[in-house]
Motif scaffolding. Structure first.
Motif, PDB file in Angstrom:
ATOM      1  N   PHE A 196      -1.406  12.288   7.258  1.00 24.12           N
ATOM      2  CA  PHE A 196      -2.538  12.125   6.348  1.00 24.12           C
ATOM      3  C   PHE A 196      -2.190  11.180   5.198  1.00 24.12           C
ATOM      4  N   ASP A 197      -0.970  11.321   4.646  1.00 19.90           N
ATOM      5  CA  ASP A 197      -0.539  10.468   3.538  1.00 19.90           C
ATOM      6  C   ASP A 197      -0.576   8.996   3.925  1.00 19.90           C
ATOM      7  N   ILE A 198      -0.124   8.693   5.134  1.00 17.73           N
ATOM      8  CA  ILE A 198      -0.082   7.307   5.591  1.00 17.73           C
ATOM      9  C   ILE A 198      -1.501   6.773   5.773  1.00 17.73           C
ATOM     10  N   ILE A 199      -2.338   7.542   6.423  1.00 17.38           N
ATOM     11  CA  ILE A 199      -3.721   7.109   6.635  1.00 17.38           C
ATOM     12  C   ILE A 199      -4.405   6.875   5.299  1.00 17.38           C
ATOM     13  N   ASP A 200      -4.233   7.797   4.379  1.00 18.17           N
ATOM     14  CA  ASP A 200      -4.854   7.683   3.064  1.00 18.17           C
ATOM     15  C   ASP A 200      -4.341   6.452   2.313  1.00 18.17           C
ATOM     16  N   ALA A 201      -3.047   6.165   2.419  1.00 17.99           N
ATOM     17  CA  ALA A 201      -2.464   5.020   1.716  1.00 17.99           C
ATOM     18  C   ALA A 201      -2.941   3.691   2.289  1.00 17.99           C
ATOM     19  N   VAL A 202      -3.055   3.612   3.597  1.00 23.51           N
ATOM     20  CA  VAL A 202      -3.369   2.338   4.241  1.00 23.51           C
ATOM     21  C   VAL A 202      -4.874   2.132   4.403  1.00 23.51           C
ATOM     22  N   GLU A 203      -5.580   3.166   4.795  1.00 23.28           N
ATOM     23  CA  GLU A 203      -7.008   3.022   5.081  1.00 23.28           C
ATOM     24  C   GLU A 203      -7.900   3.481   3.935  1.00 23.28           C
ATOM     25  N   GLY A 204      -7.328   4.231   3.029  1.00 18.88           N
ATOM     26  CA  GLY A 204      -8.150   4.817   1.972  1.00 18.88           C
ATOM     27  C   GLY A 204      -8.818   6.070   2.499  1.00 18.88           C
ATOM     28  N   GLN A 205      -9.670   6.628   1.689  1.00 20.52           N
ATOM     29  CA  GLN A 205     -10.355   7.862   2.093  1.00 20.52           C
ATOM     30  C   GLN A 205     -11.215   7.574   3.322  1.00 20.52           C
ATOM     31  N   THR A 206     -11.014   8.347   4.355  1.00 21.04           N
ATOM     32  CA  THR A 206     -11.775   8.134   5.584  1.00 21.04           C
ATOM     33  C   THR A 206     -12.681   9.332   5.835  1.00 21.04           C
ATOM     34  N   GLU A 207     -13.845   9.030   6.336  1.00 22.47           N
ATOM     35  CA  GLU A 207     -14.813  10.069   6.677  1.00 22.47           C
ATOM     36  C   GLU A 207     -15.315   9.818   8.083  1.00 22.47           C
ATOM     37  N   LEU A 208     -15.582  10.884   8.789  1.00 18.26           N
ATOM     38  CA  LEU A 208     -16.147  10.757  10.124  1.00 18.26           C
ATOM     39  C   LEU A 208     -17.618  10.347  10.048  1.00 18.26           C
ATOM     40  N   GLN A 209     -18.274  10.748   9.009  1.00 21.59           N
ATOM     41  CA  GLN A 209     -19.697  10.469   8.812  1.00 21.59           C
ATOM     42  C   GLN A 209     -19.863  10.042   7.355  1.00 21.59           C
ATOM     43  N   ARG A 210     -20.575   8.967   7.097  1.00 21.74           N
ATOM     44  CA  ARG A 210     -20.630   8.460   5.717  1.00 21.74           C
ATOM     45  C   ARG A 210     -21.250   9.450   4.741  1.00 21.74           C
ATOM     46  N   CYS A 211     -22.118  10.337   5.205  1.00 28.29           N
ATOM     47  CA  CYS A 211     -22.736  11.298   4.287  1.00 28.29           C
ATOM     48  C   CYS A 211     -21.727  12.333   3.777  1.00 28.29           C
ATOM     49  N   LEU A 212     -20.567  12.443   4.435  1.00 26.65           N
ATOM     50  CA  LEU A 212     -19.551  13.370   3.949  1.00 26.65           C
ATOM     51  C   LEU A 212     -18.969  12.888   2.625  1.00 26.65           C
ATOM     52  N   HIS A 213     -18.983  11.603   2.425  1.00 29.77           N
ATOM     53  CA  HIS A 213     -18.469  11.015   1.188  1.00 29.77           C
ATOM     54  C   HIS A 213     -19.598  10.737   0.192  1.00 29.77           C
ATOM     55  N   ASP A 214     -20.736  10.363   0.716  1.00 37.13           N
ATOM     56  CA  ASP A 214     -21.873   9.984  -0.134  1.00 37.13           C
ATOM     57  C   ASP A 214     -23.142  10.636   0.406  1.00 37.13           C
TER      58      ASP A 214
ATOM     59  N   SER B   7       0.831  -1.216   0.000  1.00 44.01           N
ATOM     60  CA  SER B   7       0.000   0.000   0.000  1.00 44.01           C
ATOM     61  C   SER B   7       0.860   1.258   0.000  1.00 44.01           C
ATOM     62  N   LEU B   8       1.921   1.255   0.796  1.00 46.37           N
ATOM     63  CA  LEU B   8       2.794   2.433   0.869  1.00 46.37           C
ATOM     64  C   LEU B   8       3.572   2.630  -0.427  1.00 46.37           C
ATOM     65  N   THR B   9       3.940   1.539  -1.075  1.00 47.11           N
ATOM     66  CA  THR B   9       4.650   1.616  -2.354  1.00 47.11           C
ATOM     67  C   THR B   9       3.712   2.139  -3.439  1.00 47.11           C
ATOM     68  N   LYS B  10       2.507   1.608  -3.466  1.00 54.09           N
ATOM     69  CA  LYS B  10       1.511   2.052  -4.452  1.00 54.09           C
ATOM     70  C   LYS B  10       1.207   3.546  -4.302  1.00 54.09           C
ATOM     71  N   ALA B  11       1.251   4.041  -3.071  1.00 51.27           N
ATOM     72  CA  ALA B  11       0.969   5.453  -2.808  1.00 51.27           C
ATOM     73  C   ALA B  11       2.184   6.356  -3.053  1.00 51.27           C
ATOM     74  N   GLY B  12       3.327   5.770  -3.413  1.00 52.00           N
ATOM     75  CA  GLY B  12       4.517   6.572  -3.680  1.00 52.00           C
ATOM     76  C   GLY B  12       5.246   7.035  -2.430  1.00 52.00           C
ATOM     77  N   ILE B  13       4.981   6.382  -1.306  1.00 51.36           N
ATOM     78  CA  ILE B  13       5.648   6.734  -0.059  1.00 51.36           C
ATOM     79  C   ILE B  13       6.922   5.917   0.108  1.00 51.36           C
ATOM     80  N   MET B  14       6.842   4.648  -0.245  1.00 50.86           N
ATOM     81  CA  MET B  14       7.982   3.738  -0.154  1.00 50.86           C
ATOM     82  C   MET B  14       8.418   3.321  -1.549  1.00 50.86           C
ATOM     83  N   LYS B  15       9.661   2.919  -1.628  1.00 52.97           N
ATOM     84  CA  LYS B  15      10.185   2.356  -2.853  1.00 52.97           C
ATOM     85  C   LYS B  15      10.658   0.951  -2.525  1.00 52.97           C
ATOM     86  N   SER B  16      10.341   0.020  -3.403  1.00 54.98           N
ATOM     87  CA  SER B  16      10.707  -1.373  -3.206  1.00 54.98           C
ATOM     88  C   SER B  16      11.846  -1.733  -4.143  1.00 54.98           C
ATOM     89  N   TYR B  17      12.871  -2.373  -3.594  1.00 53.21           N
ATOM     90  CA  TYR B  17      14.014  -2.844  -4.385  1.00 53.21           C
ATOM     91  C   TYR B  17      14.007  -4.360  -4.360  1.00 53.21           C
TER      92      TYR B  17
END
Length: 158
Positions: free
Chosen positions: A77-95, A48-58
């Motif tokens: 925020f970058d770490i949370i977003d990479a590992v958990e995906g978009q997070t919302e406190l209340q589902r209506c904030l996203h949908d 997940s961290l590699t896909k998000a461009g935070i880590m590089k894998s050799y």
């Protein structure tokens, strides 16, 4: 809001690498051992961290992992977003359509949580791993100094 264990491990992994000289590579096994993280779980998080461009894998015999970006350019925020995906406190904030009341975001609860969500995201984006690594080093120095002082006191009492 509760962050999952993978996110906690990701914080620890990135913080550890941020405390090393820039460009340092470390194997997954060594990082797992240093941070007390199950290696298989670490490797899953690394994807997940590699896909998000935070880590590089050799790959290969001299393979391992390193930070892909400078620690100052990686935030909580970058770490949370990479590992958990978009997070919302209340589902209506996203949908907005998920509101069973059907108010389409036109209620005081939506407005309150939208403000809190915005403030939380801004705060998480303001905390970078360069700063955290420096704080960690300072905490370690204080802890070591306190341990030395305690050892001296105990030796003097003998």
């Amino acid at each position: 809001m509760r962050l999952n264990q993978a996110t906690d491990y990701a914080f620890r992994m990135v913080l550890y690498l941020a405390s090393l000289p820039e460009g340092t590579k470390i194997t997954g096994a060594a990082l797992a051992e240093k941070q007390n993280i199950p290696e298989r779980f670490l490797l899953k998080i690394m994807r997940s961290l590699t896909k998000a461009g935070i880590m590089k894998s050799y790959r290969g015999v001299e393979g391992g992992f390193a930070l892909q970006r400078a620690p100052k350019d990686i935030t909580l925020f970058d770490i949370i977003d990479a590992v958990e995906g978009q997070t919302e406190l209340q589902r209506c904030l996203h949908d907005i359509g998920s509101c069973s009341r059907g108010c389409s975001g036109m209620c005081s609860i939506y407005a309150a949580f939208a403000d809190i969500q915005r403030d939380l995201a801004a705060r998480l984006k303001s905390i970078d791993f360069e700063t955290l690594a420096k704080q960690e080093a300072n905490l370690r120095m204080v802890h070591e100094a306190e341990a030395q002082l305690t050892a001296k006191k105990e030796a003097a009492e003998k």
